[in-house]
Design an enzyme around this catalytic site. Structure first.
Site, mmCIF file in Angstrom:
data_model
loop_
_atom_site.group_PDB
_atom_site.id
_atom_site.type_symbol
_atom_site.label_atom_id
_atom_site.label_comp_id
_atom_site.label_asym_id
_atom_site.label_seq_id
_atom_site.Cartn_x
_atom_site.Cartn_y
_atom_site.Cartn_z
ATOM 1 C CG ASN A 97 42.118 27.184 39.200
ATOM 2 O OD1 ASN A 97 42.993 26.635 39.873
ATOM 3 N ND2 ASN A 97 40.918 27.429 39.655
ATOM 4 N NE ARG A 98 49.484 30.176 35.504
ATOM 5 C CZ ARG A 98 49.846 30.444 36.770
ATOM 6 N NH1 ARG A 98 48.949 30.882 37.648
ATOM 7 N NH2 ARG A 98 51.085 30.298 37.155
ATOM 8 C CG MET A 99 40.340 29.012 34.218
ATOM 9 S SD MET A 99 40.499 28.679 32.429
ATOM 10 C CE MET A 99 38.827 29.008 31.881
ATOM 11 C CD GLU A 156 54.549 33.716 42.528
ATOM 12 O OE1 GLU A 156 53.686 33.911 43.398
ATOM 13 O OE2 GLU A 156 55.772 33.712 42.758
#
Ligand SMILES: Cc1cc2nc3c(=O)[nH]c(=O)nc-3n(C[C@H](O)[C@H](O)[C@H](O)COP(=O)(O)O)c2cc1C
Length: 217
Positions: free
Chosen positions: A189-191, A8
């Site tokens: 971006n999972r940041m 997601e």
């Protein structure tokens, strides 16, 4: 099981220090209102973690029933597994997972039983059937069958028919006094953004001021 392979995108909405309130309880209240507005199902449900007498962590969902400067209030059976665990070790964790909003709040702290009058007041606010149910379940103890459980409930219904239901002394409220509250916001971006408020609690009930820090995702 498609869900195991999904990635997601948690969006771009940022969680910035400048937009957060200085007081994490006020910040939490604001996010709870957002979760209600977003029609999250049971937005006040959270996963409570305790450490048992065997030093084994255990988690289960409970409902938040109050939150103010004193902490996070929930109610349960004092003789349940969680009740036993809290007698042994009052350190707890809590997770509010508002996943469809890409938000999570983690809390850590100590849980204390509230005073009897506060438990009475909360018990009195509950629907009759919920009050009866508190009497009808030795929460977390094994029982032979569903039939036996229903029989316990029916007996209690009969006992309290057309009567005020007093609070069982083995049931009532706890308050989590937080020492850490982390606000998590998913980002692309999972940041992700993670902002943690922490303070030191002293045994005499005093505490230091909240310190705010950003954590790496
Ligand atoms: C949405 C939801 C809300 C719940 N709310 C409570 C609650 O407020 N208090 C409670 O004692 N149990 C609540 N439960 C049941 C607990 O998850 C758990 O089964 C029960 O408290 C026994 O836990 P224990 O054996 O670890 O003590 C809830 C469960 C769900 C799924």
């Amino acid at each position: 099981m498609d869900s195991l392979n999904r990635h997601e995108d948690y969006g771009q909405e940022a969680l910035e220090e400048g937009h957060l309130l200085d007081d994490p309880i006020a910040q939490f209240q604001s996010w709870l209102i957002d979760a209600e507005a977003a029609k999250i199902y049971e937005p006040n449900a959270f996963v409570l973690g305790t450490v048992g007498t065997d030093d084994q962590p255990r988690s289960r969902t409970v409902l938040l029933k109050g939150v103010d400067n004193r902490g996070f209030f929930f109610a349960s059976n004092f003789l349940s597994r969680k009740g036993e665990a809290l007698e042994h070790n009052n350190k707890v964790s809590g997770v509010f997972g508002w996943y469809s909003m890409y938000r999570q709040v983690l809390i850590q702290g100590v849980a204390e039983k509230v005073g009897p009058s506060e438990s009475d007041e909360y018990h009195a606010s509950r629907p009759h059937d919920s009050q009866v149910a508190a009497w009808s379940s030795n929460q977390s103890s094994p029982i032979a069958s569903r039939q036996a459980l229903d029989a316990q409930f029916d007996q209690a219904l009969e006992r309290f028919a057309d009567k005020d239901v007093p609070r069982p002394e083995f049931w009532g409220g706890y308050r989590i006094i937080p020492s850490r509250i982390e606000f998590w916001k998913g980002r692309s971006n999972r940041m992700h953004d993670r902002i943690e408020y922490l303070r030191t609690l002293s045994p005499d009930g005093s505490h230091s001021a909240w310190v705010i820090q950003r954590l790496q995702p």
